[in-house]
Design a protein around this motif. Structure first.
Motif, short mmCIF file in Angstrom:
data_model
loop_
_atom_site.label_atom_id
_atom_site.label_comp_id
_atom_site.label_asym_id
_atom_site.label_seq_id
_atom_site.Cartn_x
_atom_site.Cartn_y
_atom_site.Cartn_z
N VAL A 49 -5.99 9.01 6.64
CA VAL A 49 -6.78 9.97 5.86
C VAL A 49 -8.05 9.32 5.31
O VAL A 49 -9.02 10.01 4.99
CB VAL A 49 -5.96 10.60 4.72
CG1 VAL A 49 -4.83 11.46 5.27
CG2 VAL A 49 -5.39 9.53 3.79
N TYR A 93 4.62 11.12 0.94
CA TYR A 93 4.30 12.50 0.60
C TYR A 93 5.18 13.54 1.28
O TYR A 93 5.17 14.71 0.87
CB TYR A 93 2.83 12.80 0.94
CG TYR A 93 1.86 11.94 0.19
CD1 TYR A 93 1.56 12.20 -1.14
CD2 TYR A 93 1.25 10.84 0.79
CE1 TYR A 93 0.67 11.40 -1.85
CE2 TYR A 93 0.36 10.03 0.09
CZ TYR A 93 0.08 10.32 -1.23
OH TYR A 93 -0.79 9.51 -1.92
N ASP A 127 2.29 7.62 5.74
CA ASP A 127 1.87 8.59 4.73
C ASP A 127 3.02 9.52 4.36
O ASP A 127 3.25 9.82 3.18
CB ASP A 127 0.69 9.39 5.27
CG ASP A 127 -0.05 10.16 4.20
OD1 ASP A 127 -0.96 9.58 3.58
OD2 ASP A 127 0.29 11.35 3.98
N GLU A 146 3.41 17.80 3.47
CA GLU A 146 2.22 17.42 2.70
C GLU A 146 1.32 16.49 3.50
O GLU A 146 0.08 16.57 3.40
CB GLU A 146 2.63 16.76 1.39
CG GLU A 146 1.48 16.25 0.53
CD GLU A 146 0.51 17.33 0.05
OE1 GLU A 146 -0.56 16.97 -0.45
OE2 GLU A 146 0.82 18.54 0.22
N SER A 147 1.89 15.63 4.32
CA SER A 147 1.06 14.73 5.12
C SER A 147 0.26 15.49 6.18
O SER A 147 -0.88 15.13 6.48
CB SER A 147 1.91 13.63 5.76
OG SER A 147 2.31 12.69 4.78
N ARG A 201 -2.61 16.74 4.25
CA ARG A 201 -3.53 15.66 3.92
C ARG A 201 -4.39 15.25 5.12
O ARG A 201 -5.61 15.06 4.99
CB ARG A 201 -2.75 14.45 3.39
CG ARG A 201 -2.27 14.59 1.96
CD ARG A 201 -1.24 13.51 1.59
NE ARG A 201 -1.69 12.16 1.89
CZ ARG A 201 -2.53 11.44 1.15
NH1 ARG A 201 -3.05 11.98 0.04
NH2 ARG A 201 -2.86 10.20 1.49
#
Length: 249
Positions: free
Chosen positions: A204, A233, A229, A237-238, A241
């Motif tokens: 990210v 998370y 990641d 959620e990743s 992101r």
């Protein structure tokens, strides 16, 4: 309306974790489902001959999952174009195949094709894949001379190896130099009519700079960075992101 996702989640690391025990979890198809439900465009896997992470059975399970539950998503198979791998491609019929020049003992793909060597193996593999109506991509070094060779062989896309760029996470000056190589290669591919994918050590943090200079990149295959990641998370959620880093949300 949200943009079409560029994110293809590589679930090799999930399979590697599962294989530490003779148990069905973590579930490759289960987590692939979560990723696609969250907005990933598809799933990438690289089955190795020794099945140290993704197994052949996983490939068929993922193909069936996408056909039955996610018909608008894509499965991409990565692999060296050996007879066994081509047989798997023919049987599983993924939407896309990425041919990589890996030795069977490599831990990960760490270089693109050397087009100065004989390309008969690639020509045969590309022709067969096209007969099966599968999109063909070739793994290329960040070298602007490579896309022309890939186009001449009949590939429809390249995936640029972004490992050298990703490795410069603590050196901004070197990262800028490596980014320029990736972008020059992407522009060269675009100039000869190839679609452009990118993959390896994308995060990210480093994706926005790449897409700022090459916004036409159509797909990013991300495994290690995504999984790292997601350990913090979670898969849903990743996906958010990474898609946010790609400017899609």
């Amino acid at each position: 309306m949200t943009a079409v996702s560029r994110l293809s989640v590589n679930v090799n690391a999930i399979a590697m974790l599962r294989n530490r025990r003779d148990l069905p979890w973590p579930s490759v198809t289960g987590l692939a489902s979560i990723a696609m439900e969250a907005g990933a465009k598809g799933i990438t896997v690289h089955p190795r001959p020794d099945e140290r992470h993704i197994r052949k059975s996983d490939v068929f399970d993922l193909a069936e999952l996408i056909e039955e539950r996610f018909p608008n998503k894509e499965l991409c198979l990565e692999g060296y174009p050996s007879p066994d791998f081509l047989k798997l491609v023919e049987e599983a019929r993924p939407e896309q195949v990425l041919f990589v020049p890996d030795d069977p003992d490599q831990t990960t793909s760490d270089h693109g094709w050397d087009f100065s060597k004989g390309t008969g193996l690639l020509e045969t593999a590309i022709a067969a894949s096209k007969e099966w109506a599968i999109t063909v991509s070739l793994f290329c070094n960040p070298d602007p001379s490579d896309p022309e060779h890939a186009a001449r062989l009949g590939a429809e896309r390249i995936e640029i190896y972004t490992g050298p760029y990703g490795a410069c996470f603590d050196d901004a000056d070197q990262a800028a130099k490596e980014l320029d190589k990736v972008v020059a290669t992407a522009n060269a591919a675009k100039a000869v009519g190839l679609g452009v994918n990118a993959g390896h050590d994308l995060t990210v943090e480093n994706i926005p700079a790449l897409l700022a200079k090459a916004p036409f990149i159509r797909e990013m295959s991300i495994g290690h960075g995504f999984t790292a990641d997601a350990l913090i998370y979670g898969f849903t959620e990743s996906v958010r992101r990474f898609r946010q880093a790609m400017g899609e949300l």
